[in-house]
Design a protein around this motif. Structure first.
Motif, PDB file in Angstrom:
ATOM      1  N   LEU A 146       0.814  -1.211   0.000  1.00  9.52           N
ATOM      2  CA  LEU A 146       0.000   0.000   0.000  1.00  9.52           C
ATOM      3  C   LEU A 146       0.853   1.269   0.000  1.00  9.52           C
ATOM      4  CD1 LEU A 146      -2.734  -1.071   2.591  1.00  9.52           C
ATOM      5  CD2 LEU A 146      -2.938  -1.015   0.095  1.00  9.52           C
ATOM      6  N   HIS A 147       2.015   1.196   0.630  1.00  4.76           N
ATOM      7  CA  HIS A 147       2.852   2.389   0.750  1.00  4.76           C
ATOM      8  C   HIS A 147       3.863   2.543  -0.385  1.00  4.76           C
ATOM      9  CE1 HIS A 147       1.277   2.326   4.890  1.00  4.76           C
ATOM     10  NE2 HIS A 147       1.577   3.601   4.925  1.00  4.76           N
ATOM     11  N   THR A 148       4.272   1.445  -1.003  1.00  6.34           N
ATOM     12  CA  THR A 148       5.307   1.525  -2.044  1.00  6.34           C
ATOM     13  C   THR A 148       4.772   1.240  -3.440  1.00  6.34           C
ATOM     14  OG1 THR A 148       5.928  -0.820  -1.854  1.00  6.34           O
ATOM     15  CG2 THR A 148       7.026   0.739  -0.368  1.00  6.34           C
ATOM     16  N   LYS A 149       3.611   0.590  -3.525  1.00  5.91           N
ATOM     17  CA  LYS A 149       3.041   0.183  -4.818  1.00  5.91           C
ATOM     18  C   LYS A 149       3.998  -0.724  -5.593  1.00  5.91           C
ATOM     19  CE  LYS A 149       0.153   3.615  -3.793  1.00  5.91           C
ATOM     20  NZ  LYS A 149       0.251   4.380  -2.531  1.00  5.91           N
ATOM     21  N   ALA A 150       4.842  -1.463  -4.889  1.00  5.14           N
ATOM     22  CA  ALA A 150       5.837  -2.329  -5.534  1.00  5.14           C
ATOM     23  C   ALA A 150       5.252  -3.725  -5.736  1.00  5.14           C
ATOM     24  CB  ALA A 150       7.102  -2.409  -4.690  1.00  5.14           C
ATOM     25  N   GLY A 151       5.354  -4.250  -6.945  1.00  3.24           N
ATOM     26  CA  GLY A 151       4.804  -5.560  -7.263  1.00  3.24           C
ATOM     27  C   GLY A 151       5.416  -6.680  -6.446  1.00  3.24           C
ATOM     28  N   LEU A 152       6.677  -6.498  -5.991  1.00  3.90           N
ATOM     29  CA  LEU A 152       7.332  -7.520  -5.178  1.00  3.90           C
ATOM     30  C   LEU A 152       6.529  -7.820  -3.926  1.00  3.90           C
ATOM     31  CD1 LEU A 152       9.714  -9.322  -4.314  1.00  3.90           C
ATOM     32  CD2 LEU A 152      10.803  -7.270  -3.373  1.00  3.90           C
ATOM     33  N   TYR A 153       6.014  -6.774  -3.289  1.00  2.00           N
ATOM     34  CA  TYR A 153       5.250  -6.980  -2.056  1.00  2.00           C
ATOM     35  C   TYR A 153       3.891  -7.610  -2.361  1.00  2.00           C
ATOM     36  CZ  TYR A 153       8.826  -4.323   0.334  1.00  2.00           C
ATOM     37  OH  TYR A 153      10.028  -3.911   0.850  1.00  2.00           O
ATOM     38  N   GLY A 154       3.369  -7.357  -3.554  1.00  2.00           N
ATOM     39  CA  GLY A 154       2.151  -8.041  -3.966  1.00  2.00           C
ATOM     40  C   GLY A 154       2.375  -9.540  -4.078  1.00  2.00           C
ATOM     41  N   ALA A 155       3.504  -9.929  -4.675  1.00  2.00           N
ATOM     42  CA  ALA A 155       3.832 -11.351  -4.806  1.00  2.00           C
ATOM     43  C   ALA A 155       4.054 -11.990  -3.431  1.00  2.00           C
ATOM     44  CB  ALA A 155       5.077 -11.515  -5.675  1.00  2.00           C
ATOM     45  N   LEU A 156       4.744 -11.261  -2.545  1.00  2.11           N
ATOM     46  CA  LEU A 156       4.961 -11.761  -1.187  1.00  2.11           C
ATOM     47  C   LEU A 156       3.637 -11.933  -0.453  1.00  2.11           C
ATOM     48  CD1 LEU A 156       8.095  -9.855   0.197  1.00  2.11           C
ATOM     49  CD2 LEU A 156       7.834 -12.325  -0.121  1.00  2.11           C
ATOM     50  N   ALA A 188     -12.000   2.610  -3.876  1.00  2.00           N
ATOM     51  CA  ALA A 188     -12.254   3.844  -3.137  1.00  2.00           C
ATOM     52  C   ALA A 188     -11.975   5.082  -3.986  1.00  2.00           C
ATOM     53  CB  ALA A 188     -11.413   3.890  -1.859  1.00  2.00           C
ATOM     54  N   GLY A 189     -11.082   4.943  -4.986  1.00  2.26           N
ATOM     55  CA  GLY A 189     -10.780   6.083  -5.860  1.00  2.26           C
ATOM     56  C   GLY A 189      -9.527   6.813  -5.434  1.00  2.26           C
ATOM     57  N   ARG A 190      -9.090   7.745  -6.294  1.00  2.00           N
ATOM     58  CA  ARG A 190      -7.939   8.627  -6.063  1.00  2.00           C
ATOM     59  C   ARG A 190      -6.596   7.923  -6.145  1.00  2.00           C
ATOM     60  NH1 ARG A 190      -8.890  13.670  -1.984  1.00  2.00           N
ATOM     61  NH2 ARG A 190     -10.854  14.389  -2.875  1.00  2.00           N
ATOM     62  N   SER A 191      -6.550   6.602  -6.294  1.00  2.00           N
ATOM     63  CA  SER A 191      -5.267   5.948  -6.529  1.00  2.00           C
ATOM     64  C   SER A 191      -4.869   6.206  -7.986  1.00  2.00           C
ATOM     65  CB  SER A 191      -5.380   4.442  -6.277  1.00  2.00           C
ATOM     66  OG  SER A 191      -5.702   4.178  -4.941  1.00  2.00           O
ATOM     67  N   ASP A 192      -3.566   6.372  -8.239  1.00  2.00           N
ATOM     68  CA  ASP A 192      -3.134   6.579  -9.608  1.00  2.00           C
ATOM     69  C   ASP A 192      -3.305   5.285 -10.404  1.00  2.00           C
ATOM     70  OD1 ASP A 192      -0.508   4.996  -9.556  1.00  2.00           O
ATOM     71  OD2 ASP A 192      -0.216   6.395  -7.907  1.00  2.00           O
ATOM     72  N   LEU A 193      -3.232   5.383 -11.714  1.00  2.85           N
ATOM     73  CA  LEU A 193      -3.514   4.255 -12.592  1.00  2.85           C
ATOM     74  C   LEU A 193      -2.574   3.091 -12.332  1.00  2.85           C
ATOM     75  CD1 LEU A 193      -5.196   3.138 -14.903  1.00  2.85           C
ATOM     76  CD2 LEU A 193      -3.565   4.184 -16.516  1.00  2.85           C
ATOM     77  N   LEU A 194      -1.270   3.381 -12.133  1.00  6.33           N
ATOM     78  CA  LEU A 194      -0.297   2.322 -11.886  1.00  6.33           C
ATOM     79  C   LEU A 194      -0.630   1.570 -10.595  1.00  6.33           C
ATOM     80  CD1 LEU A 194       2.317   0.826 -12.534  1.00  6.33           C
ATOM     81  CD2 LEU A 194       3.575   2.642 -11.337  1.00  6.33           C
ATOM     82  N   ALA A 195      -0.972   2.321  -9.559  1.00 11.57           N
ATOM     83  CA  ALA A 195      -1.306   1.687  -8.279  1.00 11.57           C
ATOM     84  C   ALA A 195      -2.541   0.807  -8.424  1.00 11.57           C
ATOM     85  CB  ALA A 195      -1.535   2.744  -7.213  1.00 11.57           C
ATOM     86  N   ARG A 196      -3.533   1.289  -9.150  1.00 10.13           N
ATOM     87  CA  ARG A 196      -4.757   0.504  -9.321  1.00 10.13           C
ATOM     88  C   ARG A 196      -4.479  -0.787 -10.092  1.00 10.13           C
ATOM     89  NH1 ARG A 196      -9.560   3.351  -8.527  1.00 10.13           N
ATOM     90  NH2 ARG A 196     -10.640   2.252 -10.191  1.00 10.13           N
ATOM     91  N   HIS A 360     -10.625   8.786   0.832  1.00 11.63           N
ATOM     92  CA  HIS A 360      -9.642   8.908   1.920  1.00 11.63           C
ATOM     93  C   HIS A 360      -8.981   7.565   2.226  1.00 11.63           C
ATOM     94  CE1 HIS A 360      -7.920  10.095   5.786  1.00 11.63           C
ATOM     95  NE2 HIS A 360      -8.449   8.982   6.284  1.00 11.63           N
ATOM     96  N   LEU A 361      -9.738   6.484   2.078  1.00 12.78           N
ATOM     97  CA  LEU A 361      -9.224   5.157   2.434  1.00 12.78           C
ATOM     98  C   LEU A 361      -8.131   4.674   1.499  1.00 12.78           C
ATOM     99  CD1 LEU A 361     -12.576   3.372   3.358  1.00 12.78           C
ATOM    100  CD2 LEU A 361     -10.970   4.552   4.863  1.00 12.78           C
ATOM    101  N   SER A 362      -8.039   5.277   0.307  1.00 15.73           N
ATOM    102  CA  SER A 362      -6.972   4.894  -0.628  1.00 15.73           C
ATOM    103  C   SER A 362      -5.757   5.808  -0.506  1.00 15.73           C
ATOM    104  CB  SER A 362      -7.503   4.932  -2.066  1.00 15.73           C
ATOM    105  OG  SER A 362      -7.882   6.249  -2.424  1.00 15.73           O
ATOM    106  N   GLN A 363      -5.818   6.778   0.418  1.00 17.52           N
ATOM    107  CA  GLN A 363      -4.697   7.706   0.612  1.00 17.52           C
ATOM    108  C   GLN A 363      -4.069   7.566   1.994  1.00 17.52           C
ATOM    109  OE1 GLN A 363      -3.644   9.861  -1.953  1.00 17.52           O
ATOM    110  NE2 GLN A 363      -5.075   8.584  -3.120  1.00 17.52           N
ATOM    111  N   ASP A 364      -4.895   7.357   2.990  1.00 15.36           N
ATOM    112  CA  ASP A 364      -4.426   7.200   4.371  1.00 15.36           C
ATOM    113  C   ASP A 364      -4.782   5.788   4.819  1.00 15.36           C
ATOM    114  OD1 ASP A 364      -3.924   7.185   7.070  1.00 15.36           O
ATOM    115  OD2 ASP A 364      -4.899   9.095   7.488  1.00 15.36           O
ATOM    116  N   PHE A 365      -3.746   5.004   5.145  1.00 16.07           N
ATOM    117  CA  PHE A 365      -3.970   3.583   5.433  1.00 16.07           C
ATOM    118  C   PHE A 365      -3.962   3.282   6.930  1.00 16.07           C
ATOM    119  CE2 PHE A 365      -1.688   3.820   1.297  1.00 16.07           C
ATOM    120  CZ  PHE A 365      -2.763   3.455   0.498  1.00 16.07           C
ATOM    121  N   SER A 366      -4.260   4.290   7.745  1.00 15.55           N
ATOM    122  CA  SER A 366      -4.257   4.091   9.194  1.00 15.55           C
ATOM    123  C   SER A 366      -5.381   3.161   9.650  1.00 15.55           C
ATOM    124  CB  SER A 366      -4.385   5.435   9.912  1.00 15.55           C
ATOM    125  OG  SER A 366      -5.575   6.101   9.527  1.00 15.55           O
ATOM    126  N   TRP A 367      -6.326   2.844   8.782  1.00 20.76           N
ATOM    127  CA  TRP A 367      -7.440   1.956   9.121  1.00 20.76           C
ATOM    128  C   TRP A 367      -7.114   0.482   8.923  1.00 20.76           C
ATOM    129  CZ3 TRP A 367      -9.217  -0.969   4.932  1.00 20.76           C
ATOM    130  CH2 TRP A 367      -8.766  -0.561   3.680  1.00 20.76           C
TER     131      TRP A 367
END
Length: 459
Positions: A146-156, A188-196, A360-367
């Motif tokens: 969620l914080h880096t948008k790195a595919g490696l963490y998706g695979a992990l 939730a929206g507001r995520s950039d295209l790459l992140a989505r 907000h939920l796609s920008q602040d991940f404190s939840w």
């Protein structure tokens, strides 16, 4: 680093000297190692579990030709201890990336690394250490994704969730929570295209691979096909409790936990916990905290002698009981700050949604971390509703969510320190409080090690 090394040492030493476990998983391993048979619930009491840990131990037994029971127990416990060490390392990585003060970072990490129950369960021949490891890795990977948008963490994340579900049924909560979080941030929206794209790819891969692997190899499909329940076990179903009225349950007459929902779900008996920092076996409810779910989770989390089980771990000496009373009293501040952190994350998310909408939920991940903590709490409520035996109130069932507990405690600890930073005396007392608590954690485990060594020498 010193805390990390001490946590490793305690786990390895206890794994070497221990010979018992909360549950007997050794028989299941033996069937796989010597007969090549994957047993089920109707064949062996612990046979209903997914078999990743058992198959790994069996392969280890064949590789090293482990014929002696003692040698096998030690080897398999070392495997659990290594899983525990990896869990602590992941928590270290998580706490290093949190935006908190260094003094808070040390308190938070030391409390998690030296937690007595965590050390204790990491030194038994059970599948708990595996599901805790992979659950921790899954939540950490999701947080990093969620914080880096790195595919490696998706695979992990995908790999860890699947391995958690192949280790124990509590991994299913990790799967459900991970899917829920990805769905929320994706739509939730507001995520950039790459992140989505990364979120969507991770979500689809997780669901498809989970569906292709887990139901069959985790034996959930077998349980559903044979017994109509994917997580069927030999534990008898309890008579459903009521909120106010006590309904007897003959099955658990001498080990009843849940009496009424009011008594068991809506109480926290801290005074009774401090007076009687132990559980009793095979007798009617005594002390009173044995019927209180949150009291049991609290006591079992912070004091390794609290269960008085396995039998070789039992000790009701004055020193051990005094140690338990001190730990359970001091750990109240730990619990309070964790709840503060949970509330802060939940309130922050709620305010953000009210002000900015779901975006907000796609920008602040404190939840995210409070969500996992809440999911496991709900899971415990559901589990203890259907199983009124007090042994169902196990803290280890929520340990796969350790990153969530750590995050909430870190948030609460940071909140407290920022408010008392202007008073050196109060800060000193705050540090001293947690130094004593963490030192007593280590004493609790060290005494258990010496207790087991003394018993072996005496025998």
């Amino acid at each position: 680093m010193a805390v990390f090394l001490v946590s490793i040492l305690l786990r390895i030493l206890l794994a070497v000297v221990n010979r018992e476990a909360n549950d007997i998983h050794l028989n299941v391993i033996g069937y796989i190692q010597f007969e090549g048979t994957f047993v089920h619930a109707e064949d062996e009491w612990e046979g209903y579990h997914p078999k990743l840990y058992h198959a790994t131990c069996a392969a280890m037994g064949r590789l090293f030709d482990l014929q002696s029971i003692n040698a096998a127990i030690v080897a398999f416990q070392i495997l659990s201890a290594l899983a525990g060490v990896l869990t602590v390392y992941i928590l270290l990585r998580l706490v290093q990336m949190l935006p908190i003060r260094d003094d808070v970072r040390l308190i938070v990490f030391a409390g998690a690394a030296l937690n007595p129950k965590s050390v204790g369960i990491n030194t038994q021949v059970t599948n708990d250490s595996f599901v805790i490891l992979f659950g921790t890795l899954a939540i950490y990977s999701l947080w990093r994704l969620l914080h880096t948008k790195a595919g490696l963490y998706g695979a992990l994340l995908v790999a860890a969730v699947i391995l958690a579900c192949l280790s124990k049924a509590s991994g299913l909560v990790i799967f459900g929570g991970s899917v829920l979080v990805l769905v929320v941030v994706l739509f939730a929206g507001r995520s950039d295209l790459l992140a989505r794209r990364i979120y969507l790819r991770t979500l689809l891969t997780l669901i498809l691979l989970w569906a292709a692997i887990v139901p069959y190899f985790g034996q959930y499909y077998y349980g559903w096909k044979t017994h109509g329940n994917p997580i069927h076990s030999q534990v008898p179903t309890s008579i459903a409790p009521k909120f106010f009225e006590f309904v007897p349950d003959p099955t658990w007459r001498s080990s009843l936990g849940v009496t009424t929902l009011l008594d068991s779900w809506c109480t926290f008996r801290i005074i009774d916990l401090i007076r009687h920092p132990y559980n009793t076996l095979g007798v009617p409810i005594e002390p009173r905290h044995r019927s209180s779910l949150w009291s049991q989770l609290y006591g079992r989390t912070h004091f390794v002698h609290f269960d008085q089980f396995p039998l070789s771990w039992a000790d009701r000496s004055r020193f051990v009981m005094g140690l338990g009373s001190a730990i359970l009293g001091l750990a109240l501040l730990h619990l309070f700050l964790m709840l503060v952190g949970f509330a802060d994350g939940a309130v922050r998310a709620g305010k953000g949604v009210l002000d900015r909408g779901l975006a907000h939920l796609s920008q602040d991940f404190s939840w995210v971390m409070p969500l996992f903590l809440m999911l496991f709490a709900i899971g415990m409520l559901k589990f203890t509703y259907g199983n009124r035996d007090y042994s169902a109130m196990k803290a280890i069932y929520v340990f796969p969510a350790m990153p969530a507990f750590l995050w909430c405690f870190a948030e609460g600890c940071q909140w407290a320190v920022l408010r008392i930073a202007g008073s050196p005396r109060v800060m000193f007392c705050f540090y001293l409080w947690f130094m004593i608590l963490i030192a007593l954690y280590a004493v609790d485990v060290t005494y258990l090690i010496s207790q087991l060594v003394g018993a072996r020498l005496h025998s």
